[in-house]
Design an enzyme around this catalytic site. Sequence first.
Site, PDB file in Angstrom:
ATOM      1  N   GLY A   6      30.776  37.107  37.060  1.00 23.51           N
ATOM      2  CA  GLY A   6      29.186  37.071  37.064  1.00 23.51           C
ATOM      3  C   GLY A   6      28.669  38.099  37.676  1.00 23.51           C
ATOM      4  N   ASN A  60      28.132  41.200  37.040  1.00 21.59           N
ATOM      5  CA  ASN A  60      27.212  41.704  36.402  1.00 21.59           C
ATOM      6  C   ASN A  60      25.720  41.000  36.330  1.00 21.59           C
ATOM      7  OD1 ASN A  60      27.818  44.596  35.314  1.00 21.59           O
ATOM      8  ND2 ASN A  60      29.661  43.335  34.829  1.00 21.59           N
ATOM      9  N   ILE A  70      31.036  37.131  19.012  1.00 21.60           N
ATOM     10  CA  ILE A  70      29.757  36.585  18.573  1.00 21.60           C
ATOM     11  C   ILE A  70      29.615  36.481  17.102  1.00 21.60           C
ATOM     12  CG2 ILE A  70      27.193  37.140  18.589  1.00 21.60           C
ATOM     13  CD1 ILE A  70      28.407  36.836  21.402  1.00 21.60           C
ATOM     14  N   ASN A  82      25.397  44.574  25.164  1.00 23.88           N
ATOM     15  CA  ASN A  82      26.782  44.335  25.723  1.00 23.88           C
ATOM     16  C   ASN A  82      26.789  45.302  26.933  1.00 23.88           C
ATOM     17  OD1 ASN A  82      29.369  43.022  26.048  1.00 23.88           O
ATOM     18  ND2 ASN A  82      30.179  44.758  24.773  1.00 23.88           N
ATOM     19  N   HIS A 121      30.308  47.108  28.359  1.00 23.18           N
ATOM     20  CA  HIS A 121      31.730  47.274  27.957  1.00 23.18           C
ATOM     21  C   HIS A 121      32.205  48.425  29.281  1.00 23.18           C
ATOM     22  CE1 HIS A 121      35.464  47.554  25.765  1.00 23.18           C
ATOM     23  NE2 HIS A 121      35.713  48.885  26.085  1.00 23.18           N
TER      24      HIS A 121
HETATM   25  C1  GAR Z   1      33.084  43.470  33.370  1.00 25.81           C
HETATM   26  O1  GAR Z   1      33.950  44.579  33.698  1.00 25.81           O
HETATM   27  C2  GAR Z   1      32.614  43.659  31.805  1.00 25.81           C
HETATM   28  O2  GAR Z   1      32.349  45.026  31.669  1.00 25.81           O
HETATM   29  C3  GAR Z   1      33.669  43.219  31.001  1.00 25.81           C
HETATM   30  O3  GAR Z   1      34.092  42.127  31.745  1.00 25.81           O
HETATM   31  C4  GAR Z   1      33.898  42.114  33.141  1.00 25.81           C
HETATM   32  C5  GAR Z   1      33.006  40.905  33.303  1.00 25.81           C
HETATM   33  O4  GAR Z   1      32.843  41.014  35.016  1.00 25.81           O
HETATM   34  N1  GAR Z   1      33.547  43.036  29.746  1.00 25.81           N
HETATM   35  C6  GAR Z   1      34.161  43.312  28.561  1.00 25.81           C
HETATM   36  O5  GAR Z   1      35.446  43.526  28.884  1.00 25.81           O
HETATM   37  C7  GAR Z   1      33.727  42.856  27.154  1.00 25.81           C
HETATM   38  N2  GAR Z   1      34.653  43.678  26.241  1.00 25.81           N
HETATM   39  P1  GAR Z   1      31.658  40.042  35.487  1.00 25.81           P
HETATM   40  O6  GAR Z   1      31.929  38.636  35.035  1.00 25.81           O
HETATM   41  O7  GAR Z   1      32.093  40.246  37.144  1.00 25.81           O
HETATM   42  O8  GAR Z   1      30.391  40.439  35.337  1.00 25.81           O
END
Ligand code: GAR
Length: 194
Positions: free
Chosen positions: A11, A13, A93, A107, A109
């Site tokens: 979490g 982000n 999704i 999203n 990425h």
């Molecule tokens: C982030 O790096 C995000 O970009 C990635 O998962 C991580 C979550 O971190 N998402 C993907 O790979 C989607 N395909 P967080 O829980 O600390 O935000």
Amino acid sequence: MKIAVLVSGGGTNLQAIIDSINSGAITNTEIAVVISNNKNAYALERAKNAGIEALCISPKDYDTREQFNEAFLDKLNSYNVDLVVLAGFLVVIPKTMIQQYKNKIINIHPSLIPSFCGTGFYGLKVHEAALERGVKVTGATVHYVDEGTDTGPIILQKAVEIPEGITAKELQQKVMEEAEWKILPQAINMIANK
Ligand code: GAR
């Protein structure tokens, strides 16, 4: 605008969004709910600490994927949000949700799409693939979610240089700090104020 933030893990982000709302870097935005598919996600703690409604809907509690998808969508619909933010949400999704929330799901990425994206490219795997290929620049992308995997219209991207000898874990952190935690809040603010 009211948003829902969907999470699966740490979490960070989500935290960047919360901090940006608190600092005024994101305006006209309220997080109505944080939903996780994983009850152990630290993101749920972050939401609770910020006084935001947080809940878990796990596929493990349903007999079939369809039942899970339906329960998830019903719950999400009950919050009447204007935008759904996937912040490290690692569940595919369902089509019905994409159709219902057309141009209302974004999203983050962790690469410069169209590199290192699509099925199987998530989390650390994205950074391992970038290092394996030997690219010298990577980054992050915020995009609208359509029916493909990482194929929707791009909203923002930010590049990050890859230093010699960096590990995948270190690169993941660098991409988060230099790109993800900036462009995800920025994209939300753009949408809230357009
Ligand atoms: C982030 O790096 C995000 O970009 C990635 O998962 C991580 C979550 O971190 N998402 C993907 O790979 C989607 N395909 P967080 O829980 O600390 O935000």
